[in-house]
Write a protein that holds these residues in place. Structure first.
Motif, PDB file in Angstrom:
ATOM      1  N   LEU A  67       0.870  -1.180   0.000  1.00 19.50           N
ATOM      2  CA  LEU A  67       0.000   0.000   0.000  1.00 19.50           C
ATOM      3  C   LEU A  67       0.900   1.220   0.000  1.00 19.50           C
ATOM      4  N   TRP A  68       0.637   2.128  -0.922  1.00 17.50           N
ATOM      5  CA  TRP A  68       1.483   3.302  -1.084  1.00 17.50           C
ATOM      6  C   TRP A  68       0.852   4.528  -0.422  1.00 17.50           C
ATOM      7  N   PRO A  69       1.656   5.495  -0.027  1.00 21.45           N
ATOM      8  CA  PRO A  69       1.099   6.720   0.568  1.00 21.45           C
ATOM      9  C   PRO A  69       0.072   7.363  -0.366  1.00 21.45           C
ATOM     10  N   GLY A  70      -1.069   7.713   0.170  1.00 17.11           N
ATOM     11  CA  GLY A  70      -2.114   8.356  -0.620  1.00 17.11           C
ATOM     12  C   GLY A  70      -2.975   7.419  -1.432  1.00 17.11           C
ATOM     13  N   GLU A  71      -2.719   6.123  -1.354  1.00 18.58           N
ATOM     14  CA  GLU A  71      -3.486   5.154  -2.144  1.00 18.58           C
ATOM     15  C   GLU A  71      -4.651   4.591  -1.339  1.00 18.58           C
ATOM     16  N   VAL A  72      -5.763   4.363  -2.025  1.00 12.02           N
ATOM     17  CA  VAL A  72      -6.917   3.721  -1.407  1.00 12.02           C
ATOM     18  C   VAL A  72      -7.092   2.350  -2.041  1.00 12.02           C
ATOM     19  N   LEU A  73      -7.009   1.318  -1.214  1.00  9.47           N
ATOM     20  CA  LEU A  73      -7.153  -0.069  -1.660  1.00  9.47           C
ATOM     21  C   LEU A  73      -8.478  -0.612  -1.152  1.00  9.47           C
ATOM     22  N   ALA A  74      -9.299  -1.123  -2.058  1.00  9.14           N
ATOM     23  CA  ALA A  74     -10.554  -1.764  -1.666  1.00  9.14           C
ATOM     24  C   ALA A  74     -10.360  -3.275  -1.647  1.00  9.14           C
ATOM     25  N   VAL A  75     -10.854  -3.906  -0.591  1.00  9.86           N
ATOM     26  CA  VAL A  75     -10.850  -5.363  -0.487  1.00  9.86           C
ATOM     27  C   VAL A  75     -12.307  -5.795  -0.554  1.00  9.86           C
ATOM     28  N   VAL A  76     -12.673  -6.506  -1.614  1.00 10.50           N
ATOM     29  CA  VAL A  76     -14.077  -6.823  -1.854  1.00 10.50           C
ATOM     30  C   VAL A  76     -14.300  -8.328  -1.889  1.00 10.50           C
ATOM     31  N   GLY A  77     -15.529  -8.707  -1.687  1.00 14.82           N
ATOM     32  CA  GLY A  77     -15.926 -10.109  -1.711  1.00 14.82           C
ATOM     33  C   GLY A  77     -17.195 -10.271  -0.913  1.00 14.82           C
ATOM     34  N   GLU A  78     -17.859 -11.402  -1.101  1.00 20.71           N
ATOM     35  CA  GLU A  78     -19.106 -11.644  -0.395  1.00 20.71           C
ATOM     36  C   GLU A  78     -18.820 -12.018   1.051  1.00 20.71           C
ATOM     37  N   SER A  79     -19.858 -12.137   1.845  1.00 21.17           N
ATOM     38  CA  SER A  79     -19.714 -12.506   3.246  1.00 21.17           C
ATOM     39  C   SER A  79     -18.989 -13.841   3.363  1.00 21.17           C
ATOM     40  N   GLY A  80     -17.997 -13.900   4.265  1.00 18.82           N
ATOM     41  CA  GLY A  80     -17.223 -15.120   4.456  1.00 18.82           C
ATOM     42  C   GLY A  80     -16.027 -15.256   3.554  1.00 18.82           C
ATOM     43  N   SER A  81     -15.751 -14.232   2.744  1.00 18.13           N
ATOM     44  CA  SER A  81     -14.626 -14.309   1.808  1.00 18.13           C
ATOM     45  C   SER A  81     -13.273 -14.132   2.485  1.00 18.13           C
ATOM     46  N   GLY A  82     -13.270 -13.594   3.709  1.00 19.81           N
ATOM     47  CA  GLY A  82     -12.021 -13.398   4.432  1.00 19.81           C
ATOM     48  C   GLY A  82     -11.545 -11.961   4.481  1.00 19.81           C
ATOM     49  N   LYS A  83     -12.325 -11.053   3.898  1.00 17.87           N
ATOM     50  CA  LYS A  83     -11.860  -9.674   3.801  1.00 17.87           C
ATOM     51  C   LYS A  83     -11.758  -8.988   5.165  1.00 17.87           C
ATOM     52  N   THR A  84     -12.706  -9.224   6.051  1.00 22.13           N
ATOM     53  CA  THR A  84     -12.651  -8.598   7.372  1.00 22.13           C
ATOM     54  C   THR A  84     -11.553  -9.228   8.225  1.00 22.13           C
ATOM     55  N   THR A  85     -11.364 -10.540   8.115  1.00 20.48           N
ATOM     56  CA  THR A  85     -10.249 -11.193   8.819  1.00 20.48           C
ATOM     57  C   THR A  85      -8.931 -10.575   8.384  1.00 20.48           C
ATOM     58  N   LEU A  86      -8.763 -10.372   7.087  1.00 20.86           N
ATOM     59  CA  LEU A  86      -7.535  -9.759   6.584  1.00 20.86           C
ATOM     60  C   LEU A  86      -7.359  -8.360   7.148  1.00 20.86           C
ATOM     61  N   LEU A  87      -8.419  -7.556   7.120  1.00 15.59           N
ATOM     62  CA  LEU A  87      -8.335  -6.196   7.638  1.00 15.59           C
ATOM     63  C   LEU A  87      -7.916  -6.202   9.105  1.00 15.59           C
ATOM     64  N   ASN A  88      -8.499  -7.092   9.892  1.00 17.29           N
ATOM     65  CA  ASN A  88      -8.163  -7.154  11.317  1.00 17.29           C
ATOM     66  C   ASN A  88      -6.720  -7.588  11.542  1.00 17.29           C
ATOM     67  N   CYS A  89      -6.206  -8.466  10.690  1.00 20.03           N
ATOM     68  CA  CYS A  89      -4.799  -8.856  10.803  1.00 20.03           C
ATOM     69  C   CYS A  89      -3.874  -7.700  10.434  1.00 20.03           C
ATOM     70  N   ILE A  90      -4.190  -7.002   9.365  1.00 21.48           N
ATOM     71  CA  ILE A  90      -3.344  -5.898   8.910  1.00 21.48           C
ATOM     72  C   ILE A  90      -3.331  -4.762   9.929  1.00 21.48           C
ATOM     73  N   SER A  91      -4.468  -4.530  10.581  1.00 22.26           N
ATOM     74  CA  SER A  91      -4.581  -3.406  11.520  1.00 22.26           C
ATOM     75  C   SER A  91      -4.207  -3.789  12.954  1.00 22.26           C
ATOM     76  N   THR A  92      -3.662  -4.980  13.152  1.00 19.60           N
ATOM     77  CA  THR A  92      -3.181  -5.496  14.443  1.00 19.60           C
ATOM     78  C   THR A  92      -4.295  -5.788  15.432  1.00 19.60           C
ATOM     79  N   ARG A  93      -5.531  -5.813  14.971  1.00 19.39           N
ATOM     80  CA  ARG A  93      -6.638  -6.169  15.864  1.00 19.39           C
ATOM     81  C   ARG A  93      -6.729  -7.676  16.052  1.00 19.39           C
ATOM     82  N   LEU A  94      -6.043  -8.390  15.184  1.00 14.66           N
ATOM     83  CA  LEU A  94      -6.057  -9.847  15.217  1.00 14.66           C
ATOM     84  C   LEU A  94      -4.663 -10.336  14.861  1.00 14.66           C
ATOM     85  N   MET A  95      -4.142 -11.296  15.607  1.00 15.54           N
ATOM     86  CA  MET A  95      -2.809 -11.841  15.344  1.00 15.54           C
ATOM     87  C   MET A  95      -2.883 -12.859  14.209  1.00 15.54           C
ATOM     88  N   PRO A  96      -2.128 -12.649  13.123  1.00 14.67           N
ATOM     89  CA  PRO A  96      -2.150 -13.641  12.050  1.00 14.67           C
ATOM     90  C   PRO A  96      -1.468 -14.937  12.486  1.00 14.67           C
TER      91      PRO A  96
END
Length: 296
Positions: A67-96
């Motif tokens: 992810l580059w400075p000033g860039e907006v990255l969208a992570v898309v997919g239907e429910s259960g695709s893993g997108k929220t799990t990924l977000l929580n891992c990246i943001s340190t809310r969840l330990m990978p």
């Protein structure tokens, strides 16, 4: 850059007017904006082979991206695709379970997030990062005034002068279209859209460099969604923010993001510039997502 699927980053081009001007500007296409992103040639955040398993179940697997400075990255997919799990891992809310996430600090140094102490990660969340929850109640103190919610984050970074804190809170409430005379009202007296705008003000008042958004328009009426998206797009551009946005709504992804990752069953199956992915999807699953929107 590598992922489970091909994830070549957009070609980096030097641009004039870096920082705030590096975001998308009115009339600029996603492709043009993507070529003008970032302040230098160093990624702001790098995820490498991030995986999270819940016993035998896959949350996300082998996800890598930059992810580059000033860039907006969208992570898309239907429910259960893993997108929220990924977000929580990246943001340190969840330990990978495996993998690493490296972040470039404001002083230029890079740190592997899960080698930082808990106190260092909390400070990062209060200063350089923001997190906008789908349910605003998860990101607000519902029994504290609107001004207090915004001011509390300033106080966490060392602000102590009451007049300055209140003035900053007033300014930010105005920026997110909340009337000044509501500053002493509690969020529980606000509508859903107002609560979400207040949560945005609370996150942005300290001038973060990176903001995470988990379904920021979920649960809102269509007209309220449109107003909120317009506000978010303007703020992200004006402030030169980098952002990772998780959403199942492809219209949200198109409006806000420069680049998109499509997830299915915990894997990234397609990635690229947002307009390219939506206008010319290459994977059958992405084609199905896009066609379902067109038919709706």
């Amino acid at each position: 850059m590598t992922t489970h699927a091909s994830t070549a980053a957009p070609h980096r081009q030097p641009v004039e007017g870096r920082g705030k001007a590096a975001g998308r500007v009115p009339g600029q296409t996603h492709d043009e904006a993507s070529a003008a992103i970032a302040a230098d040639e160093t990624p702001l955040l790098t995820a490498h082979a991030v995986s999270k398993f819940y016993g035998p179940r896959i949350g996300c697997r082998d996800v890598s991206f930059e992810l580059w400075p000033g860039e907006v990255l969208a992570v898309v997919g239907e429910s259960g695709s893993g997108k929220t799990t990924l977000l929580n891992c990246i943001s340190t809310r969840l330990m990978p379970t495996t993998g690493s996430v490296t972040y470039r600090l404001a002083d230029g140094g890079s740190r592997e997030l899960y080698r930082m102490s808990e106190a260092e990660r909390r400070m990062l969340m209060r200063t350089e990062w923001g997190f906008v929850h789908q349910n605003p109640a998860d990101g607000l103190r519902m029994t504290v005034s609107a001004g207090g919610n915004v001011g509390e984050r300033l106080m966490a970074t060392g602000a102590r002068h009451y007049g300055n804190i209140r003035a900053a809170a007033t300014d930010w409430l105005e920026r997110v279209e909340i009337a000044e005379d509501r500053i002493d009202d509690q969020p529980r007296a606000f509508s859903g859209g107002m609560r979400q705008r207040l949560q945005i003000a609370r996150n942005l008042v300290t001038g973060p460099r990176l903001i995470f958004m988990d379904e920021p328009t979920g649960g809102l009426d269509v007209s309220v969604q449109a107003r909120l998206l317009d506000l978010l797009r303007g703020l992200v551009t004006d402030l030169g923010l980098a952002a990772i946005v998780v959403t199942h709504d492809l219209a949200v992804a198109r409006l806000l993001s420069h680049r998109m990752m499509v997830m299915k069953d915990g894997h990234v199956i397609e990635t690229g510039l947002t307009d390219r992915v939506l206008d010319d999807p290459r994977e059958a699953y992405t084609q199905l997502l896009v066609s379902s929107i067109l038919q709706a």
